[in-house]
Design an enzyme around this catalytic site. Structure first.
Site, PDB file in Angstrom:
ATOM      1  N   ARG A   1      20.676 -27.735  23.920  1.00  6.55           N
ATOM      2  CA  ARG A   1      19.751 -28.664  23.270  1.00  6.55           C
ATOM      3  C   ARG A   1      20.153 -28.970  21.825  1.00  6.55           C
ATOM      4  O   ARG A   1      19.610 -29.869  21.208  1.00  6.55           O
ATOM      5  CB  ARG A   1      18.321 -28.087  23.347  1.00  6.55           C
ATOM      6  CG  ARG A   1      17.751 -28.119  24.745  1.00  6.55           C
ATOM      7  CD  ARG A   1      16.573 -27.176  24.911  1.00  6.55           C
ATOM      8  NE  ARG A   1      16.981 -25.786  25.134  1.00  6.55           N
ATOM      9  CZ  ARG A   1      16.143 -24.774  25.328  1.00  6.55           C
ATOM     10  NH1 ARG A   1      14.856 -24.973  25.337  1.00  6.55           N
ATOM     11  NH2 ARG A   1      16.599 -23.542  25.530  1.00  6.55           N
TER      12      ARG A   1
ATOM     13  N   LYS B   1      37.006 -24.052 -15.107  1.00 11.52           N
ATOM     14  CA  LYS B   1      37.315 -23.177 -13.964  1.00 11.52           C
ATOM     15  C   LYS B   1      37.886 -21.867 -14.490  1.00 11.52           C
ATOM     16  O   LYS B   1      38.713 -21.889 -15.394  1.00 11.52           O
ATOM     17  CB  LYS B   1      38.344 -23.863 -13.055  1.00 11.52           C
ATOM     18  CG  LYS B   1      38.669 -23.089 -11.815  1.00 11.52           C
ATOM     19  CD  LYS B   1      40.125 -23.154 -11.402  1.00 11.52           C
ATOM     20  CE  LYS B   1      41.020 -22.350 -12.272  1.00 11.52           C
ATOM     21  NZ  LYS B   1      42.392 -22.201 -11.818  1.00 11.52           N
TER      22      LYS B   1
ATOM     23  N   GLN C   1      29.829 -12.144  27.102  1.00  5.87           N
ATOM     24  CA  GLN C   1      29.294 -12.676  28.362  1.00  5.87           C
ATOM     25  C   GLN C   1      30.109 -13.938  28.657  1.00  5.87           C
ATOM     26  O   GLN C   1      29.850 -15.000  28.089  1.00  5.87           O
ATOM     27  CB  GLN C   1      27.808 -13.011  28.196  1.00  5.87           C
ATOM     28  CG  GLN C   1      27.131 -13.464  29.466  1.00  5.87           C
ATOM     29  CD  GLN C   1      25.767 -14.109  29.208  1.00  5.87           C
ATOM     30  OE1 GLN C   1      25.505 -14.615  28.112  1.00  5.87           O
ATOM     31  NE2 GLN C   1      24.922 -14.125  30.218  1.00  5.87           N
TER      32      GLN C   1
ATOM     33  N   GLY D   1      22.275 -16.442  32.164  1.00  7.53           N
ATOM     34  CA  GLY D   1      20.877 -16.193  31.821  1.00  7.53           C
ATOM     35  C   GLY D   1      20.692 -14.976  30.931  1.00  7.53           C
ATOM     36  O   GLY D   1      21.610 -14.181  30.726  1.00  7.53           O
ATOM     37  N   THR D   2      19.462 -14.856  30.404  1.00  3.58           N
ATOM     38  CA  THR D   2      19.199 -13.826  29.391  1.00  3.58           C
ATOM     39  C   THR D   2      19.298 -12.397  29.953  1.00  3.58           C
ATOM     40  O   THR D   2      19.733 -11.481  29.247  1.00  3.58           O
ATOM     41  CB  THR D   2      17.822 -14.049  28.738  1.00  3.58           C
ATOM     42  OG1 THR D   2      16.863 -14.403  29.740  1.00  3.58           O
ATOM     43  CG2 THR D   2      17.877 -15.172  27.720  1.00  3.58           C
TER      44      THR D   2
ATOM     45  N   ASP E   1      18.116 -16.611  18.191  1.00  2.65           N
ATOM     46  CA  ASP E   1      17.621 -17.887  17.656  1.00  2.65           C
ATOM     47  C   ASP E   1      16.214 -17.794  17.076  1.00  2.65           C
ATOM     48  O   ASP E   1      15.497 -18.772  17.018  1.00  2.65           O
ATOM     49  CB  ASP E   1      17.712 -18.992  18.726  1.00  2.65           C
ATOM     50  CG  ASP E   1      16.815 -18.746  19.926  1.00  2.65           C
ATOM     51  OD1 ASP E   1      16.196 -17.672  19.999  1.00  2.65           O
ATOM     52  OD2 ASP E   1      16.732 -19.638  20.794  1.00  2.65           O
TER      53      ASP E   1
HETATM   54  C1  UD1 Z   1      13.579 -17.707  25.899  1.00  2.00           C
HETATM   55  C2  UD1 Z   1      12.663 -16.991  26.902  1.00  2.00           C
HETATM   56  C3  UD1 Z   1      11.255 -17.550  26.736  1.00  2.00           C
HETATM   57  C4  UD1 Z   1      10.796 -17.381  25.290  1.00  2.00           C
HETATM   58  C5  UD1 Z   1      11.797 -17.994  24.306  1.00  2.00           C
HETATM   59  C6  UD1 Z   1      11.435 -17.594  22.888  1.00  2.00           C
HETATM   60  C7  UD1 Z   1      14.025 -16.433  28.862  1.00  2.00           C
HETATM   61  C8  UD1 Z   1      14.336 -16.774  30.256  1.00  2.00           C
HETATM   62  N1  UD1 Z   1      13.134 -17.221  28.246  1.00  2.00           N
HETATM   63  O1  UD1 Z   1      13.620 -19.080  26.251  1.00  2.00           O
HETATM   64  O2  UD1 Z   1      10.370 -16.867  27.602  1.00  2.00           O
HETATM   65  O3  UD1 Z   1       9.513 -17.945  25.135  1.00  2.00           O
HETATM   66  O4  UD1 Z   1      13.118 -17.498  24.573  1.00  2.00           O
HETATM   67  O5  UD1 Z   1      12.223 -18.230  21.940  1.00  2.00           O
HETATM   68  O6  UD1 Z   1      14.561 -15.451  28.354  1.00  2.00           O
HETATM   69  N2  UD1 Z   1      21.495 -16.427  25.906  1.00  2.00           N
HETATM   70  C9  UD1 Z   1      22.619 -15.704  26.195  1.00  2.00           C
HETATM   71  N3  UD1 Z   1      23.177 -15.836  27.435  1.00  2.00           N
HETATM   72  C10 UD1 Z   1      22.639 -16.616  28.404  1.00  2.00           C
HETATM   73  C11 UD1 Z   1      21.470 -17.345  28.096  1.00  2.00           C
HETATM   74  C12 UD1 Z   1      20.919 -17.234  26.828  1.00  2.00           C
HETATM   75  O7  UD1 Z   1      23.142 -14.966  25.363  1.00  2.00           O
HETATM   76  O8  UD1 Z   1      23.181 -16.648  29.512  1.00  2.00           O
HETATM   77  C13 UD1 Z   1      20.918 -16.296  24.551  1.00  2.00           C
HETATM   78  C14 UD1 Z   1      20.868 -17.600  23.778  1.00  2.00           C
HETATM   79  O9  UD1 Z   1      22.053 -17.776  23.017  1.00  2.00           O
HETATM   80  C15 UD1 Z   1      19.633 -17.401  22.900  1.00  2.00           C
HETATM   81  C16 UD1 Z   1      18.759 -16.448  23.695  1.00  2.00           C
HETATM   82  O10 UD1 Z   1      19.586 -15.860  24.683  1.00  2.00           O
HETATM   83  O11 UD1 Z   1      19.948 -16.789  21.672  1.00  2.00           O
HETATM   84  C17 UD1 Z   1      17.576 -17.159  24.389  1.00  2.00           C
HETATM   85  O12 UD1 Z   1      18.095 -18.235  25.164  1.00  2.00           O
HETATM   86  P1  UD1 Z   1      17.442 -19.670  25.077  1.00  2.00           P
HETATM   87  O13 UD1 Z   1      18.214 -20.573  25.957  1.00  2.00           O
HETATM   88  O14 UD1 Z   1      17.202 -20.056  23.680  1.00  2.00           O
HETATM   89  O15 UD1 Z   1      16.050 -19.356  25.802  1.00  2.00           O
HETATM   90  P2  UD1 Z   1      14.687 -20.154  25.624  1.00  2.00           P
HETATM   91  O16 UD1 Z   1      14.680 -21.322  26.520  1.00  2.00           O
HETATM   92  O17 UD1 Z   1      14.402 -20.375  24.197  1.00  2.00           O
HETATM   93 MG    MG Z   2      15.522 -20.174  22.483  1.00  3.18          MG
END
Ligand code: UD1
Ligand code: MG
Length: 452
Positions: free
Chosen positions: A16, A352, A76, A81-82, A106
């Site tokens: 995004r 400088k 990774q 996913g998280t 973030d």
């Molecule tokens: C995530 C949460 C959501 C929460 C929100 C808060 C999940 C599924 N959702 O959503 O419930 O309300 O944060 O801000 O966790 N990342 C990785 N590897 C991956 C995917 C993501 O390292 O494969 C990292 C991203 O870089 C980021 C963090 O995990 O720093 C969260 O990912 P992001 O895509 O921002 O999740 P949200 O949609 O914000």
């Molecule tokens: Mg996020």
């Protein structure tokens, strides 16, 4: 704080953000998002900080390796996913017995005290996990905290939420404190959701099913858990941070003429009765004393300005400025410029790596580089220290009470002794002993004018 480690998730591309830079490296007030999170957890002295990197990991690793933080990296390779991201830290932490804080890279505004409360909550309640939640006006985009009879049941993502769940205003901050059952729960996560990703949020319901205690800690401050996913959110957070800073400064006695027309970094220190006019940009690493005046499109970074000094329409980078100094208009102070009390640098001059002693003046169109200038020196208009021979930089030393006439070239290395006078238009290539008058220019000749 004892007995906990941290996993920071920073592998995502940040789709995004619509950028080629990894999301973790986008800057808020000049500092990458991931560094904000690291700084916030570091003061609690965790046993380990593991940063999960992935998309363009070398950029994140290089930056953090240079920034004097004690972190371990795991990669990774593909972002599934998280939950999958957290799994990458298993190798390092599988035998670790303390609590594990999982936090997204973030959420830059998260406070150290909130993380410490989260850990205490998890330890005291002997829970397998405590989720940090917040009540917000607009929950769109966040995972929702689903409660049953008041107790945490599960977390559901925006895209997977039904209409009722979408109404819930209590959101998941993306910050959790787990005990070692984290690893067991992660093995059971499946990509059963609209994005087909492995979600860390699913471990909550999994741990509950396994009869573990799960808790939620509700923060009052919905601002600090703000997750940044887009440039719009980044810009909104920047404004938020700046407004907080401006409010603190105004409350401490700094005058800001137009709060909508200045930028002041979160880390600036500014003392009372200093007046900041519209158009001033104070970037990172700036300390300003009392009763100073900053005006007209001035940019100041990594600099220290002592009491009662004035900067107008100037670019100040890496300078140390004493009391009652006047800078500008239209001056460029470059790194290593040290100006003592009552110095004046004006109109289109540049300095400088130079020391300029008390009461000395460089008022017009001059370049002072790699120079040591004593007190009470007058540098005439258009004076240039010729410090570079094409290969090396050389020093100019000008002792106290020297008067340099206009348009002099001072070819370094060279020393001009105390109280000497350099005639206007001279090109000085040899040392001038103290008290002498040096004239180094062609003599004027008078010839008969030939008329056509
Ligand atoms: C995530 C949460 C959501 C929460 C929100 C808060 C999940 C599924 N959702 O959503 O419930 O309300 O944060 O801000 O966790 N990342 C990785 N590897 C991956 C995917 C993501 O390292 O494969 C990292 C991203 O870089 C980021 C963090 O995990 O720093 C969260 O990912 P992001 O895509 O921002 O999740 P949200 O949609 O914000
Ligand atoms: Mg996020």
């Amino acid at each position: 704080m004892k007995n906990f480690s941290v996993i920071i998730l920073a592998a995502g591309l940040g789709t995004r953000m619509k950028s080629s830079l990894p999301k973790a490296m986008h800057t808020l007030s000049g500092k990458p998002l991931v560094k904000w999170v690291i700084d916030s957890v570091s003061s609690l002295r965790p046993d380990n900080i593991v940063v999960v990197v992935g998309y363009r990991h070398e950029i994140v690793e290089e930056y953090l390796s240079k920034s004097n933080v004690n972190v371990k990296f795991v990669c990774q390779e593909k972002q599934f996913g998280t939950a999958h991201a957290v799994m990458q830290a298993k190798e390092i932490l599988k035998n670790y017995n303390g609590n594990i804080v999982v936090i997204s890279g973030d959420v830059p505004l998260i406070k150290t005290t909130t993380i410490s409360n989260l850990i205490k909550n998890n330890q005291k309640s002997a829970s397998a996990v405590t989720v940090l939640s917040a009540g917000v006006k607009d929950p769109y985009g966040y995972g929702r905290i689903v409660r049953k009879d008041g107790f945490l049941e599960k977390i559901v993502e925006e895209k997977d939420a039904n209409l009722n769940e979408k109404q819930i205003k209590e959101i998941n901050s993306g910050i959790y404190c787990f005990d070692k059952n984290l690893w067991k729960a992660l093995l059971k996560v499946e990509p059963n959701n609209s994005k087909k990703e492995y979600y860390i949020t699913d471990t909550i319901a999994i741990l509950k099913k396994l009869n573990h205690k799960i808790s939620v800690l509700l923060t009052k401050d919905g601002v600090e858990i703000k997750g940044i996913n887009s440039k719009l959110e980044l810009s909104q957070t920047e404004t938020l941070l700046k407004n907080q800073k401006i409010e603190n400064l105004l409350n401490s006695g700094v005058s800001i003429i137009d709060v909508n027309n200045v930028y002041i970094s979160y880390d600036a220190t500014i003392k009372s009765d200093t007046v900041i006019y519209p158009g001033v940009f104070i970037d990172v690493g700036v300390t300003i004393g009392r009763n100073c005046v900053l005006k007209g499109s001035s940019y100041i970074v990594n600099s220290k300005i002592d009491d009662e000094s004035i900067v107008s329409y100037s670019y100040v980078d890496g300078a140390t400025i004493g009391k009652k100094v006047k800078i500008g208009p239209f001056v460029h102070l470059r790194p290593g410029s040290v100006l003592k009390e009552n110095v004046k640098i004006g109109n289109f001059s540049e300095t400088k790596k130079s020391f300029i002693g008390k009461n000395s003046k460089v008022n017009h169109l001059s370049y002072i580089g790699d120079a040591q200038i004593g007190a009470n020196v007058n540098i005439g208009a258009g004076t240039i220290t010729c410090n570079y021979d094409g290969r090396h930089k050389h020093q100019t030393i000008i002792e106290q009470d020297v008067f340099v006439g206009s348009n002099a070239n001072i070819v370094a290395p060279v020393k001009i002794g105390k109280g000497a006078l350099i005639a206007a238009g001279s090109t000085i290539t040899h040392d001038v002993p103290k008290g002498k008058l040096a004239i180094a220019r062609a003599r004027q000749e008078l010839k008969r004018r030939i008329k056509k």
